[in-house]
Design a protein around this motif. Structure first.
Motif, PDB file in Angstrom:
ATOM      1  N   TYR A  73       8.269   0.493  11.123  1.00  0.00           N
ATOM      2  CA  TYR A  73       8.379   0.479   9.658  1.00  0.00           C
ATOM      3  C   TYR A  73       7.252   1.307   9.045  1.00  0.00           C
ATOM      4  CZ  TYR A  73       4.603  -2.987   9.065  1.00  0.00           C
ATOM      5  OH  TYR A  73       3.397  -3.627   9.055  1.00  0.00           O
ATOM      6  N   LEU A  74       7.557   1.834   7.870  1.00  0.00           N
ATOM      7  CA  LEU A  74       6.591   2.669   7.162  1.00  0.00           C
ATOM      8  C   LEU A  74       6.801   2.449   5.672  1.00  0.00           C
ATOM      9  CD1 LEU A  74       4.553   5.143   7.318  1.00  0.00           C
ATOM     10  CD2 LEU A  74       6.575   6.579   7.017  1.00  0.00           C
ATOM     11  N   VAL A  75       5.729   2.307   4.924  1.00  0.00           N
ATOM     12  CA  VAL A  75       5.848   2.149   3.473  1.00  0.00           C
ATOM     13  C   VAL A  75       5.352   3.434   2.811  1.00  0.00           C
ATOM     14  CG1 VAL A  75       5.342   0.680   1.490  1.00  0.00           C
ATOM     15  CG2 VAL A  75       5.205  -0.269   3.775  1.00  0.00           C
ATOM     16  N   GLU A  76       6.192   3.967   1.933  1.00  0.00           N
ATOM     17  CA  GLU A  76       5.801   5.166   1.185  1.00  0.00           C
ATOM     18  C   GLU A  76       5.763   4.793  -0.293  1.00  0.00           C
ATOM     19  OE1 GLU A  76       7.326   9.753   0.447  1.00  0.00           O
ATOM     20  OE2 GLU A  76       8.701   8.280   1.256  1.00  0.00           O
ATOM     21  N   ILE A  77       4.771   5.285  -0.991  1.00  0.00           N
ATOM     22  CA  ILE A  77       4.681   5.004  -2.428  1.00  0.00           C
ATOM     23  C   ILE A  77       5.010   6.295  -3.157  1.00  0.00           C
ATOM     24  CG2 ILE A  77       3.221   4.086  -4.273  1.00  0.00           C
ATOM     25  CD1 ILE A  77       1.348   3.094  -1.985  1.00  0.00           C
ATOM     26  N   LYS A  78       5.990   6.244  -4.032  1.00  0.00           N
ATOM     27  CA  LYS A  78       6.369   7.437  -4.787  1.00  0.00           C
ATOM     28  C   LYS A  78       5.921   7.258  -6.233  1.00  0.00           C
ATOM     29  CE  LYS A  78       9.863   9.626  -2.096  1.00  0.00           C
ATOM     30  NZ  LYS A  78      11.168  10.238  -2.027  1.00  0.00           N
ATOM     31  N   GLY A  79       4.977   8.041  -6.618  1.00  0.00           N
ATOM     32  CA  GLY A  79       4.463   7.958  -7.975  1.00  0.00           C
ATOM     33  C   GLY A  79       2.989   8.327  -7.979  1.00  0.00           C
ATOM     34  N   PRO A  80       2.477   8.763  -9.127  1.00  0.00           N
ATOM     35  CA  PRO A  80       1.078   9.209  -9.183  1.00  0.00           C
ATOM     36  C   PRO A  80       0.061   8.076  -9.004  1.00  0.00           C
ATOM     37  CG  PRO A  80       2.100   9.289 -11.353  1.00  0.00           C
ATOM     38  CD  PRO A  80       3.182   8.965 -10.394  1.00  0.00           C
ATOM     39  N   GLU A  81       0.519   6.825  -9.143  1.00  0.00           N
ATOM     40  CA  GLU A  81      -0.425   5.700  -9.045  1.00  0.00           C
ATOM     41  C   GLU A  81      -0.475   5.119  -7.629  1.00  0.00           C
ATOM     42  OE1 GLU A  81       2.019   5.783 -11.461  1.00  0.00           O
ATOM     43  OE2 GLU A  81       0.664   6.641 -12.942  1.00  0.00           O
ATOM     44  N   ALA A  82      -0.091   5.900  -6.658  1.00  0.00           N
ATOM     45  CA  ALA A  82      -0.020   5.406  -5.271  1.00  0.00           C
ATOM     46  C   ALA A  82      -1.353   4.835  -4.791  1.00  0.00           C
ATOM     47  CB  ALA A  82       0.427   6.532  -4.352  1.00  0.00           C
ATOM     48  N   SER A  83      -2.453   5.436  -5.268  1.00  0.00           N
ATOM     49  CA  SER A  83      -3.767   5.008  -4.766  1.00  0.00           C
ATOM     50  C   SER A  83      -4.142   3.606  -5.237  1.00  0.00           C
ATOM     51  CB  SER A  83      -4.838   6.001  -5.206  1.00  0.00           C
ATOM     52  OG  SER A  83      -4.897   6.008  -6.619  1.00  0.00           O
ATOM     53  N   TRP A  84      -3.408   3.043  -6.207  1.00  0.00           N
ATOM     54  CA  TRP A  84      -3.720   1.689  -6.678  1.00  0.00           C
ATOM     55  C   TRP A  84      -3.278   0.619  -5.678  1.00  0.00           C
ATOM     56  CZ3 TRP A  84      -1.599   1.436 -12.407  1.00  0.00           C
ATOM     57  CH2 TRP A  84      -2.152   2.489 -13.151  1.00  0.00           C
ATOM     58  N   PHE A  85      -2.375   1.006  -4.793  1.00  0.00           N
ATOM     59  CA  PHE A  85      -1.695  -0.010  -3.981  1.00  0.00           C
ATOM     60  C   PHE A  85      -2.212  -0.077  -2.550  1.00  0.00           C
ATOM     61  CE2 PHE A  85       1.086   0.656  -7.496  1.00  0.00           C
ATOM     62  CZ  PHE A  85       1.622  -0.594  -7.748  1.00  0.00           C
ATOM     63  N   SER A  86      -2.240  -1.271  -2.058  1.00  0.00           N
ATOM     64  CA  SER A  86      -2.519  -1.468  -0.630  1.00  0.00           C
ATOM     65  C   SER A  86      -1.585  -2.566  -0.125  1.00  0.00           C
ATOM     66  CB  SER A  86      -3.978  -1.850  -0.398  1.00  0.00           C
ATOM     67  OG  SER A  86      -4.281  -3.053  -1.079  1.00  0.00           O
TER      68      SER A  86
END
Lengths: 291, 397
Positions: B64-77
């Motif tokens: 599994y792999l999680v990808e964040i699409k959006g400019p605020e990706a760095s907010w998430f962990s």
């Protein structure tokens, strides 16, 4: 023999006394009689305390898998816990209640079981339901437990709302699409990719892909792969795959029975006329978003 | 083996392999619940988290792999990690954590989390082909605010059965539904069925981060103040008042039951009553059953049984005590000697530490009494002696 006569008479009398004693004992002539004192205790209807279903009244379904959901409550009968005759459970969507299971919006458990020891009047009962992944998802589920005692007095209680979490899930019935050996400029045989909706929403299927670099010579660009929602369509009228995801307009319905809800896409690859040779491999991504 | 037979044999094997291969369908899938995330009123430089369940519905292991699409990706962990292996037909609990920076403007931000399932098996070396990756997208809306909300909720109070003279455990289901850390405090009152206050306990929890939900265990001491006795067996209500500082947040009252001493710590189950197959009247019969200690203390258990012949109770037997440790099972035994032939019904239970288990039943067929050879021989000798004495007596008198 005349000397034995008195002995025989005494022995016969002794035996007669013993027999009489036995008969008297059996019939109760020589025992203490107990006069029965009859007291009638009336029946009290049982009660169902607070019901809990799932984890704090939240049910989390699991993709393409049935999960066991338990509803439990303390059931009390002041006549004694042994007076509890039957406990039945329901887990249903909406307000109608249910008596026969339909897997979608009604779950019924006709034989709930005791799962913890209790004192003389109370028992902890649990009703188990085999909950389907596709069952209706919202906050309108109700858990209900019905109890009947030995005198047919009934009681019930409900817990609402029970929330069934929403679930987005797909299962693609192939891990690789093999277009096989293709001559330069030729089009492959059609390949079918089937997508199963493993969630509890309509799933809208999007696709994207990558180029297919070949191990001997050149690269097949992603646009050489085309798809269609209808089988046996010509390559020219099919839609080219792109590196950015595109909605295929394939919406796979939420299942309502144990039969899988599936949708298919049909794929063709046309090899370039020149410049490629060998094993060419890339990726195709099917990603779904709730519709 | 002839050459032609060998060829046929090889063809059959090939057909079998092809048939098996044809029926193998490999799948790749991924599932996520819930399907959308809405994080409201998050402070700049604040914290929010939400729990998800990630599932592999297919029959094959996936990466599994999680990808964040959006400019605020760095907010998430993510916990446990943004990538890993998910075995076939398996789920993992997944935590999505948002920590927006302190300089971010107030407003709504929308991103997508895409959870991919990637096959871990190798592609075959035949012509052109593509590996299929399955994914599900989860829309996330996060609202950044500069208004501090200090609040939490006592969502539920879980009251398992308690036991007399044993600590009364309850669980407080609390969630910080504000956007700053809170330190919840609680007042727990135990009322008896007549409405008399039996115990009162104050409890202050550890600091709870925004959006975090926890089940806090709290123990109510079992001894009544000023009296050297335990909270007696019976039905009670636990009233829990949740406070933030001096402000009352909410109240939850739940029924609680204190059971007799040993009801939870001393528990046993009886199963597998076994009897021998061939028995005659007069023979000793061994009854075996399995006692399982499902309580929390070591117990001495013995088997008791009632024996019925033609619905009449003919005997009650019991065996010796056996020590059984918590979580273990042991065989307990009792013996009886049927005097008559027939089918006996057996109802058995175990007695342990003054308590009894469930009853289990079985039946046994007992054949007619069979006299042993020695007994027959003795009877024959005695009969011969008696006849001899009579004959001798008649001849001499």
């Amino acid at each position: 023999m005349t000397n034995l006569k008195p002995i025989l008479v005494i022995a016969t009398m002794f035996l007669a006394v013993v027999m009489l004693w036995q008969v008297a004992s059996i019939t109760g002539f020589l025992t203490n009689e107990t006069i029965p004192a009859n007291v009638t205790i009336g029946n009290v209807a049982p009660t169902v305390a607070t019901i809990t279903c799932g984890s704090s009244n939240v049910v989390t379904p699991v993709a393409c898998t049935n999960v066991t959901v338990n509803c439990w409550a303390v059931i009390n009968d002041n006549n004694g816990a042994n007076d509890i005759a039957s406990v039945k459970g329901e887990l249903y969507n909406g307000t109608a209640g249910c008596t026969s299971e339909d897997q979608d919006a009604c779950y019924y458990s006709s034989n709930c079981t005791v799962f913890a020891a209790a004192n003389g009047t109370a028992r902890n009962y649990t009703c188990s339901f085999t909950f389907r992944y596709f069952a209706y998802n919202d906050l309108n589920w109700t858990g209900r437990m019905n109890v009947t005692d030995a005198s047919a007095s009934a009681a019930s209680n409900t817990i609402t709302p029970v929330q069934v979490q929403n679930l987005s899930a797909i299962d693609v019935v192939e891990t690789y699409t093999y277009f096989g050996s293709i001559a330069l400029g030729a089009t492959s045989a059609e390949q079918t990719v089937t997508t199963t909706n493993c969630g509890n929403y309509v799933m809208s299927v999007n696709v994207s892909g990558t180029n297919l670099p070949c191990d001997s010579q050149g690269t097949i660009t992603v646009g050489q792969i085309k798809y269609n929602l209808t089988a046996a369509q010509p390559y020219a009228s099919s839609t080219a795959l792109t590196t950015s995801s595109v909605d295929t307009n394939l919406n796979v319905a939420r299942g309502t029975t144990d039969a899988l809800s599936q949708g298919s896409t049909y794929w063709l690859l046309q090899a370039p006329a020149t410049g490629v040779k060998g094993l060419c491999a890339g990726n195709m991504t099917f990603y779904a978003i709730r519709g | 083996m002839k050459a032609s037979n060998y060829t046929i044999f090889r063809l059959l094997i090939l057909f079998a392999v092809l048939a098996i291969s044809y029926n193998i369908v490999y799948c790749v899938g991924i599932g996520i619940s819930p399907t959308n995330i809405n994080l409201q009123q998050i402070l700049r430089g604040g914290y929010a988290e939400t729990d998800m369940t990630l599932t592999n519905p297919s029959d094959e292991e996936v990466a599994y792999l999680v990808e964040i699409k959006g400019p605020e990706a760095s907010w998430f962990s993510f916990k446990p990690a943004t990538s890993g292996i998910l075995p076939a037909k398996n789920s993992i609990a997944f935590k999505v954590i948002a920590e927006p920076p302190s300089f971010v403007p107030i407003g709504n931000y929308s991103i997508y989390l895409i959870f991919y399932g990637i096959p871990t098996s190798q592609m075959q070396n035949t012509g052109a082909g593509t590996r299929i990756i399955a994914g599900v997208a989860v829309p996330v809306v996060i609202t950044i605010s500069d208004v501090q909300i200090q609040h939490y909720l006592l969502r539920d109070v879980i009251t398992p059965f308690s036991e007399e003279c044993y600590p009364i455990k309850v669980y407080l289901d609390v969630q910080n539904d504000g956007n700053v850390r809170v330190t919840p405090s609680f007042q727990l009152k135990l009322w008896d069925s007549k409405g008399i206050l039996v115990k009162e306990v104050n409890y202050t929890a550890e600091t709870l981060l925004p959006t975090v939900r926890e089940k806090l265990p709290v123990e109510i001491p079992y001894q009544i103040e000023g009296e050297y006795r335990c909270v007696p067996q019976g039905k009670y209500n636990v009233e829990v008042a949740a406070y933030l500082g001096n402000d009352l947040i909410n109240n939850v009252t739940r029924p609680l039951e204190v059971l007799e001493r040993g009801a939870i710590t001393l528990r046993g189950e009886l199963s597998n009553l076994s009897v021998p197959a061939n028995v005659s009247a007069g023979q000793v019969v061994k009854l075996n059953a399995i006692f399982k200690n499902i309580g929390e203390k070591e117990v001495s258990a013995k088997l008791k049984a009632e024996l019925y012949l033609n619905s009449s109770l003919v005997d009650v037997v019991q065996g010796d005590e056996v020590r059984v440790w918590p979580g273990t099972s042991d065989t307990i035994t009792a013996y009886f000697t049927p005097e008559q032939a027939g089918t006996y019904s057996i109802t058995a239970w175990s007695v342990f530490e003054g308590k009894t288990t469930n009853t289990i039943s079985s039946s046994i067929y007992v054949a007619e009494r069979q006299l042993p050879l020695l007994e027959i021989a003795i009877i024959a000798v005695i009969a011969a002696i008696v006849i001899g004495i009579i004959v001798w007596w008649k001849r001499n008198h």
